[in-house]
Scaffold this motif. Structure first.
Motif, short mmCIF file in Angstrom:
data_model
loop_
_atom_site.label_atom_id
_atom_site.label_comp_id
_atom_site.label_asym_id
_atom_site.label_seq_id
_atom_site.Cartn_x
_atom_site.Cartn_y
_atom_site.Cartn_z
N SER A 125 58.03 -26.29 11.70
CA SER A 125 59.14 -27.24 11.53
C SER A 125 58.73 -28.47 10.71
CB SER A 125 59.68 -27.67 12.89
OG SER A 125 58.70 -28.42 13.55
N SER A 126 57.41 -28.74 10.65
CA SER A 126 57.03 -29.93 9.88
C SER A 126 56.44 -29.61 8.51
CB SER A 126 56.09 -30.82 10.70
OG SER A 126 54.88 -30.16 10.89
N LEU A 127 56.44 -28.32 8.14
CA LEU A 127 55.87 -27.97 6.82
C LEU A 127 56.75 -28.52 5.70
CD1 LEU A 127 54.78 -24.21 7.10
CD2 LEU A 127 53.40 -26.26 7.42
N GLU A 130 56.49 -26.89 -0.25
CA GLU A 130 55.41 -26.16 -0.93
C GLU A 130 54.60 -25.36 0.09
OE1 GLU A 130 53.19 -28.76 -3.37
OE2 GLU A 130 52.06 -27.13 -4.30
N GLN A 131 54.35 -25.97 1.26
CA GLN A 131 53.60 -25.25 2.30
C GLN A 131 54.41 -24.06 2.79
OE1 GLN A 131 53.07 -28.72 4.84
NE2 GLN A 131 50.85 -28.63 4.61
N LYS A 132 55.73 -24.27 2.92
CA LYS A 132 56.58 -23.16 3.40
C LYS A 132 56.53 -21.99 2.42
CE LYS A 132 60.06 -25.36 6.25
NZ LYS A 132 61.16 -26.27 6.13
N GLY A 156 41.75 -32.92 -1.24
CA GLY A 156 41.47 -33.09 0.19
C GLY A 156 42.65 -33.78 0.88
N GLY A 157 42.91 -33.35 2.09
CA GLY A 157 43.94 -34.01 2.90
C GLY A 157 45.35 -33.67 2.52
N THR A 158 45.54 -32.60 1.76
CA THR A 158 46.91 -32.27 1.33
C THR A 158 47.56 -31.20 2.22
OG1 THR A 158 45.92 -30.81 -0.29
CG2 THR A 158 46.70 -32.94 -1.10
N GLY A 159 46.86 -30.77 3.28
CA GLY A 159 47.52 -29.89 4.25
C GLY A 159 47.12 -28.43 4.19
N LYS A 160 45.95 -28.12 3.60
CA LYS A 160 45.53 -26.71 3.53
C LYS A 160 45.19 -26.19 4.94
CE LYS A 160 42.24 -27.78 0.62
NZ LYS A 160 42.52 -29.20 0.39
N THR A 161 44.41 -26.98 5.68
CA THR A 161 44.02 -26.55 7.02
C THR A 161 45.24 -26.45 7.93
OG1 THR A 161 41.96 -27.73 6.67
CG2 THR A 161 42.39 -27.00 8.90
N PHE A 162 46.15 -27.38 7.77
CA PHE A 162 47.38 -27.39 8.56
C PHE A 162 48.16 -26.10 8.32
CE2 PHE A 162 51.69 -28.67 9.66
CZ PHE A 162 51.51 -29.51 10.76
N LEU A 163 48.23 -25.72 7.05
CA LEU A 163 48.94 -24.48 6.69
C LEU A 163 48.21 -23.27 7.26
CD1 LEU A 163 51.18 -23.09 5.13
CD2 LEU A 163 49.80 -23.23 3.09
N THR A 277 34.98 -38.17 5.85
CA THR A 277 36.38 -38.05 6.27
C THR A 277 37.27 -37.87 5.07
OG1 THR A 277 35.78 -39.63 7.94
CG2 THR A 277 38.10 -39.15 7.73
N SER A 278 38.16 -36.90 5.21
CA SER A 278 39.10 -36.65 4.14
C SER A 278 39.91 -37.91 3.84
CB SER A 278 40.02 -35.51 4.60
OG SER A 278 41.02 -35.33 3.70
N GLY A 279 40.03 -38.27 2.57
CA GLY A 279 40.83 -39.44 2.20
C GLY A 279 40.04 -40.73 2.16
N1 ATP Z 1 53.29 -30.53 7.00
C1 ATP Z 1 52.56 -31.37 7.73
N2 ATP Z 1 53.13 -32.05 8.75
C2 ATP Z 1 52.41 -32.92 9.48
N3 ATP Z 1 51.12 -33.21 9.27
C3 ATP Z 1 50.51 -32.58 8.27
C4 ATP Z 1 51.19 -31.63 7.43
N4 ATP Z 1 50.32 -31.16 6.53
C5 ATP Z 1 49.15 -31.78 6.78
N5 ATP Z 1 49.26 -32.63 7.82
C6 ATP Z 1 48.23 -33.51 8.37
O1 ATP Z 1 47.57 -34.15 7.28
C7 ATP Z 1 46.19 -34.27 7.54
C8 ATP Z 1 45.39 -33.59 6.43
O2 ATP Z 1 45.73 -32.20 6.41
P1 ATP Z 1 44.64 -31.05 6.34
O3 ATP Z 1 43.46 -31.38 7.18
O4 ATP Z 1 45.35 -29.78 6.59
O5 ATP Z 1 44.24 -31.18 4.81
P2 ATP Z 1 43.21 -30.29 3.95
O6 ATP Z 1 43.89 -30.02 2.66
O7 ATP Z 1 42.78 -29.10 4.74
O8 ATP Z 1 42.04 -31.32 3.79
P3 ATP Z 1 40.51 -31.02 3.31
O9 ATP Z 1 40.57 -30.30 2.00
O10 ATP Z 1 39.95 -32.40 3.17
O11 ATP Z 1 39.88 -30.24 4.42
C9 ATP Z 1 45.94 -33.64 8.91
O12 ATP Z 1 45.94 -34.67 9.87
C10 ATP Z 1 47.15 -32.74 9.10
O13 ATP Z 1 47.44 -32.58 10.49
#
Ligand code: ATP
Length: 286
Positions: A125-127, A130-132, A156-163, A277-279
């Motif tokens: 629900s929060s993607l 682009e992630q979707k 880094g920090g753009t949501g890859k791990t979240f996805l 730390t990312s970011g």
């Molecule tokens: N769609 C989203 N909704 C809410 N939070 C998100 C979303 N995508 C990412 N985040 C949050 O943003 C932060 C960074 O995301 P994430 O760790 O997935 O990035 P990453 O691309 O894997 O980073 P890195 O390359 O540095 O490992 C995390 O706290 C994650 O929970």
């Protein structure tokens, strides 16, 4: 001590114990082990019973300690460490094979599907769009059994791990197996039930001095760069730049809440300096 082990950083106690060992943060690991082994073994009886499909399976204290040590040893190997590096820590007397059937498949299916479905719906629900798009493309390949190889890359920090977490929850919630591997132990901690590729697939790591671990894997697998590999490369490139290197130090301290379970002795400068730390740009505290 048990409460502290359970509360720190949200890691499961066994994993936390391994991390503390790897980072040499326990001056007397065997004492911590003796006081907390029953907490660390939490879940092992359940796991063994479900793997052997025998709810009456009885495991003696000695066997349970041995199984827990086996798990610790397996996790330490993913960091190229062993319990033998931490004398006088006990070493498992033998590898116990209580499991029957294919334990890898059993372990891959051992998830609470309902909880995962809720987690998936929640994450989905929060993607962002682009992630979707990536999620549905990959899920389509899984659902239609069409296979494929997908590379997900961005800053880094753009949501890859979240996805990745969303995808894992989606696939595991339908009773399918996800094998989560990363090329380094630190990166594998970010994945649900993640392991390093060389541990999971039993890829031997050469010990000859002239061949490095990265070189070895490069010739056999496609690696996605992880933060620590990027950091190593960064350092290498910076070292090759002519001129004198200048290091700027930050002055800071950890803000420990009085009610926190985190002890101030743990957050030593060396440990804080080991975190990237990312970011945030890499830093050095003094
Ligand atoms: N769609 C989203 N909704 C809410 N939070 C998100 C979303 N995508 C990412 N985040 C949050 O943003 C932060 C960074 O995301 P994430 O760790 O997935 O990035 P990453 O691309 O894997 O980073 P890195 O390359 O540095 O490992 C995390 O706290 C994650 O929970």
């Amino acid at each position: 001590m048990e409460r502290k082990l359970a509360g720190w950083f949200g890691f499961p106690p066994l994993q936390l114990f391994v991390i503390l060992l790897v980072f040499n943060m326990l001056s007397q690991p065997h004492v911590v082990w003796e006081k907390t082994w029953s907490l660390l073994s939490d879940g092992i009886i359940y796991e063994q019973r479900s793997l052997s499909n025998n709810q009456d399976l009885d495991i003696s204290k000695k066997e349970l300690m041995n199984l827990t040590l086996c798990d610790i040893e397996t996790m330490l190997r993913t960091y190229c460490k062993s319990l033998r590096d931490f004398p006088p820590m006990s070493f498992p007397t033998r590898h116990v094979h209580l499991q029957q059937g294919n334990s890898l498949i059993a372990a891959g299916l051992e998830y609470d599907k309902q909880a995962l479905t809720e987690e998936y719906n929640n994450l989905k629900s929060s993607l962002i769009d682009e992630q979707k798009r990536v999620l549905y493309t990959i899920l389509h390949a899984v659902d239609t059994n069409s296979g494929g190889m997908f590379f997900l890359y961005d800053h880094g920090g753009t949501g890859k791990t979240f996805l990745w977490r969303t995808l894992t929850a989606a696939i595991r919630s339908t009773g399918n197996i996800v094998i989560a591997v990363a090329s380094s132990g630190i990166a594998s901690l970010l994945l649900l039930s993640g392991r390093t590729a060389h541990s999971k697939f039993s890829i031997p790591v050469p010990t000859e001095q002239q061949s490095t671990y990265i070189d070895y894997l490069k010739s056999r697998a496609i690696l996605a760069s992880t933060i620590d590999v990027v950091d190593q490369l960064n350092e290498k490139v910076l070292k090759s730049v002519p001129g004198q290197e200048k290091e700027y130090l930050s002055s800071d301290k950890a803000d420990i809440d009085n009610n926190s379970d985190i002890s101030s002795e743990v957050l030593i400068t060396e440990f804080l300096n080991s975190l990237t730390t990312s970011g945030l740009p890499n830093h050095k505290l003094y």
